[in-house]
Scaffold this motif. Structure first.
Motif, PDB file in Angstrom:
ATOM      1  N   PRO A 233      52.368  14.383 -64.512  1.00 59.40           N
ATOM      2  CA  PRO A 233      52.391  14.597 -63.013  1.00 59.40           C
ATOM      3  C   PRO A 233      51.431  13.294 -62.627  1.00 59.40           C
ATOM      4  CG  PRO A 233      52.047  16.617 -64.227  1.00 59.40           C
ATOM      5  CD  PRO A 233      52.209  15.543 -65.359  1.00 59.40           C
ATOM      6  N   LEU A 234      51.956  12.847 -61.532  1.00 57.24           N
ATOM      7  CA  LEU A 234      51.055  11.958 -60.577  1.00 57.24           C
ATOM      8  C   LEU A 234      49.627  12.308 -60.174  1.00 57.24           C
ATOM      9  CD1 LEU A 234      53.900  10.066 -58.764  1.00 57.24           C
ATOM     10  CD2 LEU A 234      52.787   9.171 -60.734  1.00 57.24           C
ATOM     11  N   CYS A 235      49.680  13.701 -59.852  1.00 59.24           N
ATOM     12  CA  CYS A 235      48.332  14.325 -59.462  1.00 59.24           C
ATOM     13  C   CYS A 235      47.982  13.760 -58.127  1.00 59.24           C
ATOM     14  CB  CYS A 235      47.462  14.340 -60.469  1.00 59.24           C
ATOM     15  SG  CYS A 235      47.845  15.410 -61.750  1.00 59.24           S
ATOM     16  N   LEU A 236      48.850  13.459 -57.342  1.00 61.22           N
ATOM     17  CA  LEU A 236      48.558  12.705 -55.979  1.00 61.22           C
ATOM     18  C   LEU A 236      48.653  13.887 -54.805  1.00 61.22           C
ATOM     19  CD1 LEU A 236      50.776   9.461 -56.295  1.00 61.22           C
ATOM     20  CD2 LEU A 236      48.406   9.837 -56.848  1.00 61.22           C
ATOM     21  N   HIS A 237      47.764  13.487 -53.889  1.00 64.49           N
ATOM     22  CA  HIS A 237      47.883  14.460 -52.544  1.00 64.49           C
ATOM     23  C   HIS A 237      49.116  14.417 -52.212  1.00 64.49           C
ATOM     24  CE1 HIS A 237      43.764  15.514 -52.667  1.00 64.49           C
ATOM     25  NE2 HIS A 237      43.300  14.495 -52.579  1.00 64.49           N
ATOM     26  N   LYS A 238      49.484  15.819 -51.453  1.00 62.23           N
ATOM     27  CA  LYS A 238      51.039  15.671 -50.899  1.00 62.23           C
ATOM     28  C   LYS A 238      50.677  15.607 -49.267  1.00 62.23           C
ATOM     29  CE  LYS A 238      53.114  18.634 -54.090  1.00 62.23           C
ATOM     30  NZ  LYS A 238      54.066  19.736 -54.534  1.00 62.23           N
ATOM     31  N   ASN A 239      50.647  14.347 -48.809  1.00 61.64           N
ATOM     32  CA  ASN A 239      50.348  14.030 -47.483  1.00 61.64           C
ATOM     33  C   ASN A 239      51.524  13.457 -46.912  1.00 61.64           C
ATOM     34  OD1 ASN A 239      49.388  13.228 -44.900  1.00 61.64           O
ATOM     35  ND2 ASN A 239      47.768  12.278 -45.933  1.00 61.64           N
ATOM     36  N   ALA A 240      52.312  14.210 -45.992  1.00 60.61           N
ATOM     37  CA  ALA A 240      53.398  13.728 -45.440  1.00 60.61           C
ATOM     38  C   ALA A 240      53.226  12.226 -44.717  1.00 60.61           C
ATOM     39  CB  ALA A 240      53.779  14.705 -44.604  1.00 60.61           C
ATOM     40  N   GLY A 274      56.883   7.567 -70.133  1.00 58.40           N
ATOM     41  CA  GLY A 274      56.370   6.928 -69.050  1.00 58.40           C
ATOM     42  C   GLY A 274      55.423   5.835 -69.165  1.00 58.40           C
ATOM     43  N   ARG A 275      54.995   5.182 -68.005  1.00 56.06           N
ATOM     44  CA  ARG A 275      54.008   4.216 -68.327  1.00 56.06           C
ATOM     45  C   ARG A 275      52.550   4.709 -68.199  1.00 56.06           C
ATOM     46  NH1 ARG A 275      55.894  -0.808 -67.368  1.00 56.06           N
ATOM     47  NH2 ARG A 275      57.867  -0.964 -66.987  1.00 56.06           N
ATOM     48  N   PHE A 276      51.403   4.064 -68.342  1.00 56.21           N
ATOM     49  CA  PHE A 276      50.157   4.522 -68.388  1.00 56.21           C
ATOM     50  C   PHE A 276      50.055   5.263 -66.930  1.00 56.21           C
ATOM     51  CE2 PHE A 276      45.690   4.258 -68.092  1.00 56.21           C
ATOM     52  CZ  PHE A 276      45.363   4.276 -69.396  1.00 56.21           C
ATOM     53  N   PRO A 277      49.557   6.598 -67.247  1.00 54.73           N
ATOM     54  CA  PRO A 277      49.299   7.388 -66.141  1.00 54.73           C
ATOM     55  C   PRO A 277      48.358   6.810 -65.005  1.00 54.73           C
ATOM     56  CG  PRO A 277      49.113   8.638 -68.210  1.00 54.73           C
ATOM     57  CD  PRO A 277      49.084   7.236 -68.759  1.00 54.73           C
ATOM     58  N   LEU A 278      49.160   6.763 -63.872  1.00 54.05           N
ATOM     59  CA  LEU A 278      48.445   6.121 -62.776  1.00 54.05           C
ATOM     60  C   LEU A 278      47.537   7.105 -62.168  1.00 54.05           C
ATOM     61  CD1 LEU A 278      48.694   3.866 -60.690  1.00 54.05           C
ATOM     62  CD2 LEU A 278      50.244   5.037 -59.433  1.00 54.05           C
ATOM     63  N   PHE A 279      47.540   8.466 -62.162  1.00 50.53           N
ATOM     64  CA  PHE A 279      46.287   9.214 -61.630  1.00 50.53           C
ATOM     65  C   PHE A 279      44.893   8.726 -62.364  1.00 50.53           C
ATOM     66  CE2 PHE A 279      47.146  11.995 -65.282  1.00 50.53           C
ATOM     67  CZ  PHE A 279      45.951  12.613 -65.544  1.00 50.53           C
ATOM     68  N   LEU A 280      45.052   8.166 -63.607  1.00 50.89           N
ATOM     69  CA  LEU A 280      43.937   8.123 -64.483  1.00 50.89           C
ATOM     70  C   LEU A 280      43.075   7.071 -63.497  1.00 50.89           C
ATOM     71  CD1 LEU A 280      45.191   7.833 -67.875  1.00 50.89           C
ATOM     72  CD2 LEU A 280      43.733   9.573 -66.960  1.00 50.89           C
ATOM     73  N   GLY A 282      41.578   7.269 -60.866  1.00 45.83           N
ATOM     74  CA  GLY A 282      40.756   7.937 -60.067  1.00 45.83           C
ATOM     75  C   GLY A 282      39.913   8.616 -61.103  1.00 45.83           C
ATOM     76  N   CYS A 283      39.675   8.542 -62.364  1.00 50.98           N
ATOM     77  CA  CYS A 283      38.997   9.413 -63.305  1.00 50.98           C
ATOM     78  C   CYS A 283      37.688   8.863 -63.551  1.00 50.98           C
ATOM     79  CB  CYS A 283      39.895   9.868 -64.427  1.00 50.98           C
ATOM     80  SG  CYS A 283      41.426  10.733 -64.530  1.00 50.98           S
ATOM     81  N   SER A 284      36.761   8.771 -62.917  1.00 50.57           N
ATOM     82  CA  SER A 284      35.696   8.071 -62.952  1.00 50.57           C
ATOM     83  C   SER A 284      34.681   8.564 -63.853  1.00 50.57           C
ATOM     84  CB  SER A 284      34.887   7.713 -61.686  1.00 50.57           C
ATOM     85  OG  SER A 284      34.816   9.113 -60.825  1.00 50.57           O
ATOM     86  N   SER A 285      34.771  10.025 -64.298  1.00 53.58           N
ATOM     87  CA  SER A 285      33.954  10.386 -65.306  1.00 53.58           C
ATOM     88  C   SER A 285      34.558  10.824 -66.532  1.00 53.58           C
ATOM     89  CB  SER A 285      33.732  11.907 -64.758  1.00 53.58           C
ATOM     90  OG  SER A 285      32.664  11.814 -63.683  1.00 53.58           O
ATOM     91  N   LEU A 286      35.673   9.950 -66.885  1.00 53.33           N
ATOM     92  CA  LEU A 286      36.566  10.270 -68.287  1.00 53.33           C
ATOM     93  C   LEU A 286      35.664   9.718 -69.245  1.00 53.33           C
ATOM     94  CD1 LEU A 286      39.189  11.579 -69.075  1.00 53.33           C
ATOM     95  CD2 LEU A 286      39.972   9.063 -68.765  1.00 53.33           C
ATOM     96  N   VAL A 287      35.337  10.505 -70.522  1.00 55.81           N
ATOM     97  CA  VAL A 287      34.954  10.050 -71.555  1.00 55.81           C
ATOM     98  C   VAL A 287      35.740  10.004 -72.609  1.00 55.81           C
ATOM     99  CG1 VAL A 287      33.312  10.817 -73.216  1.00 55.81           C
ATOM    100  CG2 VAL A 287      32.737  11.043 -70.828  1.00 55.81           C
ATOM    101  N   PRO A 301      47.050  -1.189 -67.810  1.00 61.63           N
ATOM    102  CA  PRO A 301      46.819  -1.850 -66.588  1.00 61.63           C
ATOM    103  C   PRO A 301      45.485  -2.375 -66.697  1.00 61.63           C
ATOM    104  CG  PRO A 301      47.323   0.475 -66.281  1.00 61.63           C
ATOM    105  CD  PRO A 301      47.360   0.131 -67.669  1.00 61.63           C
ATOM    106  N   SER A 302      45.317  -3.781 -66.063  1.00 64.40           N
ATOM    107  CA  SER A 302      43.800  -4.264 -65.902  1.00 64.40           C
ATOM    108  C   SER A 302      42.612  -3.517 -65.496  1.00 64.40           C
ATOM    109  CB  SER A 302      44.195  -5.578 -65.232  1.00 64.40           C
ATOM    110  OG  SER A 302      44.504  -5.401 -63.916  1.00 64.40           O
ATOM    111  N   TRP A 303      43.194  -2.472 -64.414  1.00 67.99           N
ATOM    112  CA  TRP A 303      42.050  -1.951 -63.717  1.00 67.99           C
ATOM    113  C   TRP A 303      41.318  -0.698 -64.642  1.00 67.99           C
ATOM    114  CZ3 TRP A 303      43.461   3.369 -64.604  1.00 67.99           C
ATOM    115  CH2 TRP A 303      44.730   3.639 -64.472  1.00 67.99           C
ATOM    116  N   VAL A 304      41.893  -0.359 -65.868  1.00 66.93           N
ATOM    117  CA  VAL A 304      41.112   0.551 -66.911  1.00 66.93           C
ATOM    118  C   VAL A 304      39.721   0.063 -67.119  1.00 66.93           C
ATOM    119  CG1 VAL A 304      41.208   1.311 -69.163  1.00 66.93           C
ATOM    120  CG2 VAL A 304      43.337   0.913 -67.978  1.00 66.93           C
ATOM    121  N   GLY A 305      39.538  -1.254 -67.438  1.00 68.08           N
ATOM    122  CA  GLY A 305      38.202  -1.535 -67.815  1.00 68.08           C
ATOM    123  C   GLY A 305      37.023  -0.963 -66.442  1.00 68.08           C
ATOM    124  N   LYS A 306      37.514  -1.184 -65.096  1.00 69.56           N
ATOM    125  CA  LYS A 306      36.632  -0.980 -64.032  1.00 69.56           C
ATOM    126  C   LYS A 306      36.704   0.297 -63.779  1.00 69.56           C
ATOM    127  CE  LYS A 306      36.230  -4.249 -61.003  1.00 69.56           C
ATOM    128  NZ  LYS A 306      36.477  -5.270 -59.772  1.00 69.56           N
TER     129      LYS A 306
END
Length: 608
Positions: A233-240, A274-280, A282-287, A301-306
């Protein structure tokens, strides 16, 4: 000591049986004999006069409780811990009368029986319930909503059926290692307090429900080793009013609260795609992130490192990821296990990975400190402040690591491991010298790629290395003598390359004497390979296909030039008079010198 109200002897080396005279302690409220070496049994007679007893802890004391099924206990316990004692094989019926218990632990007590119907109702007011690691069987009730438990552990039994509706007060639920099945149709969004959800090693199917995204405080999610399929799941806010860009995760705050709270995420050994899960993002505390043995594809994705700066363990093994390995992974300064094996990655190994600081440490402080992780989340979280035991209850689950020629299962001990695994991909180029700077590595596996060039001379700097696998590549040159300095090395595989020269010896290499370590390298000689070292094979230079092609080109160019010069000389000697005279004059002079030299030597010989 008949006036004793507390008897605490835990954590000693006491042995022998518990004397029957302990029943004279009629005023006893708390009895703690845990973590000793007692033997023998405790019967109803030992406890028959303890009418005031409220707390009993016999855990890890090797005791066996033999209590008659008709025995009526004279006390009302509030806390009972019998873990690692022997209560079984039958379910202890005397527990039916303990309706005031708030903490009950009968884990690993050799019970092999069905859970009686009364059990769930008698302990409906229990806060902590642990019946794990037994042989309990039966179908779980359809609902446990009436319970007030904060932690329930039913792992490693034989429960079957679907997940019941769970208490809304739950902080932790562990149902792993059973035979539960069906889709995860539970409405998880009702579990607003849930921190830990472990459902691994069951037979759940279907997709991961979107309702998991509503668990705003979830910190540990393990759904590994099931039959789950489909996309994460994308785990995104449902904002109309959200724009398309926001829905893709690039706008401001598009991710749900799950992203910011999650520490450990293990989705390995399923059929997810699917592709690398996009919701990750925002996982700034993931260990820990484990997606191994699925059908994920595309690039990392290149953003994984940051964005995943706290990541300690990244396992993407056995998927269909492709493309180059992003150099931005070097920004994961806390990473201690990187496993990208069994994918379709291509290109070179990024030299920038030398900045993986946790792998550069040469001491043994690799293990994760869960107290620091707690501080990264919230010091005010009542689940963590409540008890230090909660910190110890967070484990890394189990991961498979390809090391020492085997796929080894690592449990919670993975937090003490350091590993760099890029095996079974399509990587090319050489092994960067900078890998020799990762002196904290215990496992290095680059096997089954298309790597070429020499083995770096500084490979001997990896002093903690226990397993080194460079097999099935196109490496050439000699084996660096620095390998002999790896005193912890217990597994080595350099087979099927183009290595040449003498096999180095000394120290730990004398123990690694299996010839298969060097198999498929015809240019190697010396112990333990069968070929002896001679001047011929020591001087032979086994080269790669590219070097052989370059050498053949040089040979043909040189031969052509020599042929043209030879034709010119022959032509001049035959048709040009001055060249012809000079040619024969040179030949005559050479003949005279040889003749004189031979005559003088012959004269000396006959004189002697």
């Amino acid at each position: 000591m008949t006036s004793l109200t507390t008897l605490s002897l835990w954590g000693n080396s006491l042995s022998g049986p518990v004397p029957l005279s302990i029943r004279r302690l009629t005023q006893l409220i708390e009895l703690d004999l845990s973590h000793n070496n007692f033997s023998g049994v405790i019967t109803g007679k030992h406890l028959s006069k303890m009418t005031n007893l409220e707390t009993v802890d016999l855990s890890s004391s090797s005791l066996r409780l033999i209590i008659n099924t008709n025995w009526l206990p004279p006390f009302k316990l509030r806390s009972a811990d019998f873990s690692s004692c022997r209560l079984g094989p039958n379910f202890p019926k005397w527990l039916k009368w303990q309706t005031h218990i708030s903490d009950l632990d009968i884990s690993n007590t050799s019970i092999a029986d069905k859970v009686p119907v009364w059990f769930w109702h008698v302990f409906s007011k229990t806060s902590i319930l642990d019946v794990s690691n037994n042989n309990l069987s039966g179908q779980l009730p359809k609902t446990l909503e009436y319970m007030s438990a904060s932690r329930i552990n039913l792992e490693y039994n034989n429960f079957y059926g679907s997940i019941p509706r769970l208490p809304k007060s739950l902080y932790t639920i562990n149902l792993s290692g059973n035979t539960l099945s069906g889709p995860l149709s539970l409405n998880f969004e009702d579990l607003i307090q849930l921190r830990v959800l472990v459902l691994k090693e069951n037979s759940f199917n279907g997709s991961i429900p979107q309702s998991l995204c509503k668990l705003q405080h979830l910190q540990y999610l393990d759904l590994s080793k099931n039959s789950l399929a489909g996309k994460v799941p994308l785990c995104l806010h449902k904002n109309a009013n959200a724009t398309h860009q926001n829905l893709l995760g690039f706008g401001s705050s598009p991710l749900s609260s799950l992203s910011s709270s999650i520490i450990i995420l293990n989705l390995g050994y399923n059929n997810l795609s699917g592709r690398f899960p996009l919701f990750l993002k925002g996982c700034s505390s993931l260990v820990l992130l484990a997606l191994e043995n699925n059908n994920f594809f595309g690039s990392i994705p290149s953003w994984v490192g940051k964005k995943l700066a706290t990541l300690r363990i990244l396992s993407l093994r056995y998927n269909r990821f492709s493309g180059p390995i992003p150099s931005q992974l070097s920004e994961l300064s806390q990473l201690q296990v990187l496993d990208l094996g069994q994918n379709n990655f291509c290109g070179h190994i990024p030299p920038s990975l030398k900045t993986l600081n946790q792998m550069v440490r040469s001491h043994n402080f690799h293990q994760l400190d869960m107290k620091n992780v707690r501080q990264n989340i919230s010091d005010a979280d009542p689940f963590w402040v409540e008890s230090e035991q909660n910190l110890n209850s967070i484990e890394f689950g189990s991961l498979k690591v390809d090391t020492k020629g085997l796929e080894l299962q690592y449990g919670d001990g993975i937090k003490y491991w350091t590993s760099f695994d890029l095996s079974c991909n399509n990587l090319t180029g050489g092994i960067p010298e900078d890998l020799g700077l990762l002196v904290g590595l215990m496992n290095l596996n680059l096997s089954r790629n298309k790597l070429s060039g020499n083995i770096p001379n500084n490979i001997g700097s990896l002093q903690l290395l226990e397993s080194l696998d460079l097999s099935n590549n196109e490496l050439s040159g000699i084996i660096p003598s620095s390998l002999a300095a790896l005193t912890f090395l217990s597994y080595l595989n350099l087979s099927y390359n183009n290595l040449s020269g003498k096999v180095p010896s000394g120290h730990q290499l004398q123990v690694l004497d299996d010839p298969s370590i060097y198999e498929g390298n015809p240019g190697l000689c010396g112990f333990p390979v069968l070929s002896e070292c001679t001047e011929n094979n020591m001087s032979k230079h086994y080269v790669s296909k590219k070097e052989m092609d370059d050498g053949m080109v040089s040979f043909y160019v040189g031969a052509s030039v020599g042929f043209l010069i030879g034709i010119c000389l022959v032509y001049g000697a035959i048709f040009k008079e001055t060249w012809r005279v000079a040619y024969f004059r040179c030949f005559d002079n050479l003949y005279d010198r040889v003749y004189v030299c031979m005559f003088v030597n012959w004269a000396k010989f006959t004189r002697n």
